[in-house]
Design a protein around this motif. Structure first.
Motif, PDB file in Angstrom:
ATOM      1  N   LEU A 199       0.813  -1.218   0.000  1.00 15.89           N
ATOM      2  CA  LEU A 199       0.000   0.000   0.000  1.00 15.89           C
ATOM      3  C   LEU A 199       0.849   1.272   0.000  1.00 15.89           C
ATOM      4  N   VAL A 200       2.090   1.180   0.459  1.00 16.92           N
ATOM      5  CA  VAL A 200       2.930   2.364   0.630  1.00 16.92           C
ATOM      6  C   VAL A 200       3.076   3.183  -0.653  1.00 16.92           C
ATOM      7  N   PRO A 201       3.328   2.560  -1.819  1.00 17.62           N
ATOM      8  CA  PRO A 201       3.494   3.370  -3.034  1.00 17.62           C
ATOM      9  C   PRO A 201       2.260   4.201  -3.402  1.00 17.62           C
ATOM     10  N   ALA A 202       1.085   3.793  -2.966  1.00 18.83           N
ATOM     11  CA  ALA A 202      -0.147   4.532  -3.294  1.00 18.83           C
ATOM     12  C   ALA A 202      -0.329   5.771  -2.419  1.00 18.83           C
ATOM     13  N   LEU A 203       0.337   5.809  -1.276  1.00 19.23           N
ATOM     14  CA  LEU A 203       0.150   6.919  -0.341  1.00 19.23           C
ATOM     15  C   LEU A 203       0.918   8.149  -0.784  1.00 19.23           C
ATOM     16  N   PRO A 204       0.269   9.317  -0.782  1.00 21.11           N
ATOM     17  CA  PRO A 204       0.932  10.536  -1.278  1.00 21.11           C
ATOM     18  C   PRO A 204       2.203  10.899  -0.508  1.00 21.11           C
TER      19      PRO A 204
END
Length: 85
Positions: free
Chosen positions: A29-34
């Motif tokens: 999920l980390v890459p999706a977080l701004p």
């Protein structure tokens, strides 16, 4: 649904909706977080970062998730169980 819960749902869907589903673990999920793990979620008098949330909710999540909606439902349920919202 409370205003805080509804506002958080919207923020979570915006933040996690860009993830490459299915996701196998929290790190997916980390890459999706701004702002990565430092991404902050705020509603009413509730405020926490993605990292704080992940640390407290690890046991409440059942990966893999096929959709952002299923993930967000579990996040909100976990936040309620832990008394965070």
């Amino acid at each position: 649904m409370s205003d805080v819960k509804a506002e958080l749902r919207e923020q979570f869907l915006d933040a996690f909706g860009g993830a490459d589903f299915p996701v196998e673990n929290q790190m997916d999920l980390v890459p999706a977080l701004p702002d990565g793990p430092a991404t902050k979620f705020e509603a009413g008098d509730v405020s926490f970062t993605a990292m704080e949330m992940a640390a407290k909710l690890g046991s409440e999540q059942e990966f893999p998730y096929d959709t952002a909606e299923a993930l967000v439902d579990d996040i909100l349920d976990g936040l309620e169980k832990k008394g965070m919202i």
